[in-house]
Design an enzyme around this catalytic site. Structure first.
Site, short mmCIF file in Angstrom:
data_model
loop_
_atom_site.label_atom_id
_atom_site.label_comp_id
_atom_site.label_asym_id
_atom_site.label_seq_id
_atom_site.Cartn_x
_atom_site.Cartn_y
_atom_site.Cartn_z
N CYS A 2 -4.01 -5.86 -13.60
CA CYS A 2 -3.57 -5.50 -14.88
C CYS A 2 -2.38 -4.45 -14.72
CB CYS A 2 -4.57 -4.63 -15.78
SG CYS A 2 -6.15 -5.48 -15.94
N ARG A 27 2.73 -8.81 -11.29
CA ARG A 27 1.24 -8.58 -10.90
C ARG A 27 0.39 -9.63 -11.60
NH1 ARG A 27 0.57 -3.15 -9.79
NH2 ARG A 27 -1.45 -2.85 -10.71
N TRP A 74 -5.36 -8.68 -16.77
CA TRP A 74 -5.57 -9.90 -15.79
C TRP A 74 -7.27 -9.85 -15.86
CZ3 TRP A 74 -4.14 -13.99 -12.39
CH2 TRP A 74 -5.01 -14.43 -11.61
N ASN A 100 -7.20 -0.28 -15.87
CA ASN A 100 -6.91 -1.50 -14.50
C ASN A 100 -8.20 -1.01 -13.71
OD1 ASN A 100 -6.34 -2.72 -12.48
ND2 ASN A 100 -4.18 -1.75 -12.19
N GLY A 101 -8.79 -1.97 -13.26
CA GLY A 101 -9.92 -1.65 -12.42
C GLY A 101 -11.14 -2.55 -12.88
N GLU A 482 -7.53 -23.24 9.11
CA GLU A 482 -6.80 -22.49 8.27
C GLU A 482 -5.71 -21.73 8.91
OE1 GLU A 482 -6.31 -22.05 5.15
OE2 GLU A 482 -5.69 -20.08 4.71
N LYS A 486 -1.55 -22.21 7.70
CA LYS A 486 -0.59 -21.27 7.32
C LYS A 486 0.53 -21.19 8.05
CE LYS A 486 -2.11 -20.05 4.55
NZ LYS A 486 -3.35 -20.07 3.64
N GLU A 489 2.71 -24.27 7.13
CA GLU A 489 3.42 -24.27 5.49
C GLU A 489 4.40 -23.24 5.64
OE1 GLU A 489 0.52 -23.22 2.42
OE2 GLU A 489 -0.62 -22.04 3.64
N HIS A 505 -11.21 -35.54 24.37
CA HIS A 505 -11.50 -36.97 23.64
C HIS A 505 -9.96 -37.62 23.27
CE1 HIS A 505 -15.91 -36.88 24.29
NE2 HIS A 505 -15.66 -35.57 23.56
N LYS A 604 2.53 -23.02 -6.22
CA LYS A 604 1.28 -22.20 -5.98
C LYS A 604 0.17 -23.10 -6.87
CE LYS A 604 -0.80 -18.51 -5.12
NZ LYS A 604 -1.38 -18.43 -3.83
C1 F6R Z 1 -2.47 -23.15 1.17
C2 F6R Z 1 -2.72 -22.96 -0.30
C3 F6R Z 1 -3.38 -24.31 -0.77
C4 F6R Z 1 -4.35 -23.87 -1.91
C5 F6R Z 1 -4.52 -25.33 -2.51
C6 F6R Z 1 -5.83 -25.22 -3.49
O1 F6R Z 1 -2.16 -21.67 1.45
O2 F6R Z 1 -2.45 -22.04 -0.89
O3 F6R Z 1 -3.63 -25.03 0.12
O4 F6R Z 1 -5.58 -23.51 -1.04
O5 F6R Z 1 -3.36 -26.02 -3.36
O6 F6R Z 1 -5.33 -24.34 -4.51
P1 F6R Z 1 -6.45 -23.79 -5.39
O7 F6R Z 1 -7.36 -22.94 -4.53
O8 F6R Z 1 -5.66 -22.98 -6.63
O9 F6R Z 1 -7.27 -24.75 -6.14
#
Ligand code: F6R
Length: 609
Positions: A2, A27, A74, A100-101, A482, A486, A489, A505, A604
């Protein structure tokens, strides 16, 4: 997270609050509102949606007055809606509050206040605050606020106005940020510096358990016990854009640093010291329901899928129910065997990912019970699932997921322990051991972040490479995936993750002189086997950086470099081991001059198939 803004001075408060809130939009928020003290009463306008929706309402219903508080919400407790938006007030609208919190003991306080005749209009935890202040109020808002916060457990940054004392604006905080902007004949409060920068560069940074009492000409700071505090003014020299990132260069690195808090918040009120059970408000699955479940599917995309891989391992290990984990885009088209004895867990930070949502709908159509693990209250997956477990990571702005991932891991442990307690597969002793170690994770994550320079040096050495390999066994393999995602990407380096035992293999043919191999070796029972796998790649000339727990010194004999992690249970290692991998990806991307927060071709939230 928030956003809070407050103003006291000679000017009209509304435009200043709206401008301040707009500076906090980064935010993330789902609703907005203001409370203005005007002619001896408090007038409120608030609504779900963007700040522009609030502005529209204020255009048709203008509010005068030069004392006010504003908020962008939020949602955590209670879905985004007009009524749940802040500010919240006491019954006669003489006290209004923005928060906020998370107030951990709000249910207890709410029950107590209801027994005293107080009426509640919202589902929020915040609404207890104006009622509590009202309960203590006897003509002194400062004293009543101090008494009220002494009853609150959890985290809070609060902005408070009282129409009976129109010369005061109150700010008080614990574990949520709050600053005071010191102007000339006017003063401000805000949850972050950018909100006050158009008016002043002189701020007080409130510390935990401190309270500021603002008049238009003065700012007094006290502890919440009422002792006077003499605080230095902090003069802001940054520009507004870097202030939004809290002084960090990118949102991603800011969010990496927010992980200890995100982990702690996600455990808050669910896992408590000395309490031998998991408390989950939004999951109603009973022992009887679980007896009828013979299969669990975990379905997600990308990073959330990697959290699901950890989920499979820990649920099978602790609750002893068979789990399949699936990428949502595959699951929805492979005719999975779903029926009323199936439990589905869908994981989605945004709660809006098209494939994950389609998988959820498919599960429900075929009679499955669905638990959603999501970071966004009121998101589509949260609304459509049978039960919800929110991760309290706060808004994630960088495209590459970091803090959402670690909170998804925490959610997996919470669900595994919850199921294991329900069906009796997790004993008291095992529960206590895991709970106590989980509660130490925020501190250990903090400690790991302090070693970031070491990782920065590796990044400076390896950023020129075209290929990288990540290897691990068991849970380490899930984290390797993972880590590789990272680096792919955000730094655009080709990276592959392999189960270390699979190398021979086929993939080992790719290992050549100088190729960086990231080796994860945090699983106690697989440690010796990992040493052998590391030796295999070293023999082919790889440059190996290993990640192991403190005390496992043997690994240094077979690695070019080792990053030691604070010791925890092997089962919890992913929460810690992923942090240096996120840092490695971040610093590598910075070295390569990439657009860290907005990597090419990515969005995103993926709301298309
Ligand atoms: C990678 C990343 C994506 C999301 C994927 C699912 O850093 O952010 O691989 O994890 O697009 O997104 P959500 O979790 O929003 O369903």
């Amino acid at each position: 997270m928030c956003g809070i803004v407050g103003y006291i001075g000679p000017k009209k408060a509304v435009p200043i609050l709206i401008e301040g809130l707009s500076k906090l939009e980064y935010r993330g928020y789902d609703s907005a509102g203001v409370a203005i003290v005007n002619n001896g009463k408090i007038e409120i306008e608030k609504c779900k949606g963007r700040l522009s929706a609030l502005e529209e309402r204020l255009k048709s219903n203008p509010i005068d007055g030069s004392l006010g508080i504003g908020h962008t919400r939020w949602a955590t407790h209670g879905e985004p809606s007009d009524v749940n938006s802040h500010p919240h007030s006491n019954k006669d609208f003489t006290i209004s509050v923005v928060h906020n919190g998370i107030i951990e003991n709000y249910l207890k306080l709410k029950e107590w206040l209801i027994s005293l005749g107080y009426e509640f209009k919202t589902e929020t935890d915040t609404e207890v605050v104006p009622h509590l202040i009202d309960y203590f109020y006897d003509g002194d808002i400062v004293k009543a606020t101090m008494q009220a916060v002494s009853k609150i457990e959890g985290s809070y940054a609060l902005g408070i106005v009282c129409s009976k004392e129109p010369d005061k604006l109150i700010a008080v905080r614990k574990d949520s940020p709050l600053i005071v902007g010191k102007g000339n004949g006017e003063n401000f409060i805000a949850s972050d510096i950018p909100a006050v920068l158009p008016y002043t560069r002189d701020v007080y940074l409130l510390d935990n358990r401190e309270m500021a009492v603002l008049t238009k000409d003065n700012v007094e700071i006290y502890t919440i016990e009422g002792l006077k505090v003499n605080k230095e003014v902090f003069h802001v020299t940054w520009d507004a854009a870097s202030a939004e990132k809290g002084g960090y260069e990118h949102f991603m690195i800011k969010e990496i640093h927010e992980q200890p808090k995100a982990i702690k918040d996600t455990m808050t009120s669910r896992l408590m010291p000395g309490v031998d059970e998991i408390k989950l408000d939004d999951i109603k699955l009973t022992k009887g329901d679980l007896e009828n479940i013979n299969k669990i599917y975990i379905v997600a995309c990308g990073t959330a899928y990697h959290a699901g891989m950890v989920g499979k391992y820990v649920i099978e290990r602790l609750a002893k129910v068979p789990v399949e984990v699936d990428v949502a885009s595959e699951f929805r088209y492979r005719n999975p065997l779903i029926n009323k004895n199936t439990l589905m867990i869908v994981i989605s930070q945004s709660g809006e990912t098209a494939d994950t949502l389609a998988a959820l709908r498919l599960g429900k159509e075929n009679g499955a019970r669905v638990i959603a693990v999501t970071n966004v209250v009121g998101s589509s997956v949260a609304r459509e699932a049978t039960d919800v477990l929110y991760t309290w990571a706060g808004p994630e702005i960088a495209v590459a997921s970091t803090k959402a991932y670690v909170t998804q891991l925490i959610a997996m442990y919470i669900i595994a322990l919850y199921l294991g307690r329900l069906n009796g597969n997790v004993s008291d002793e095992e529960f206590r051991l895991i709970r106590d170690e989980m509660l130490k994770l925020p501190e250990k994550a903090e400690h790991l972040l302090e070693q970031k320079e070491t990782i920065q040096k590796f990044a400076a050495m390896h950023y020129v490479h075209k290929d990288m390999f990540y290897i691990g066994r068991g849970l380490d393999f899930a984290v390797a995936l993972e880590g590789a995602l990272k680096i792919k990407e955000i730094s655009y380096i080709h990276a592959e993750a392999y189960a270390a035992g699979e190398l021979k293999h086929g993939p080992i043919a790719l290992i050549d002189k100088g190729v960086p191999v990231i080796a994860l070796a945090t699983q106690d029972e697989l440690f010796e086997k990992m040493l052998s796998n590391i030796k295999e790649v070293v023999a082919r000339g790889a440059h190996v950086i290993s990640f192991a727990f403190e005390g496992n010194d043997d690994i240094s004999k077979v690695s070019d470099a080792v990053v030691y992690l604070p010791k925890t249970l092997s089962i919890l290692a992913p929460v810690l081991s992923v942090i240096p991998l996120q840092l490695l990806a971040y610093y590598t991307a910075v070295e390569r001059g990439c657009d860290v927060d907005k990597p090419r071709n990515l969005a995103k939230s993926v709301t298309v198939e």
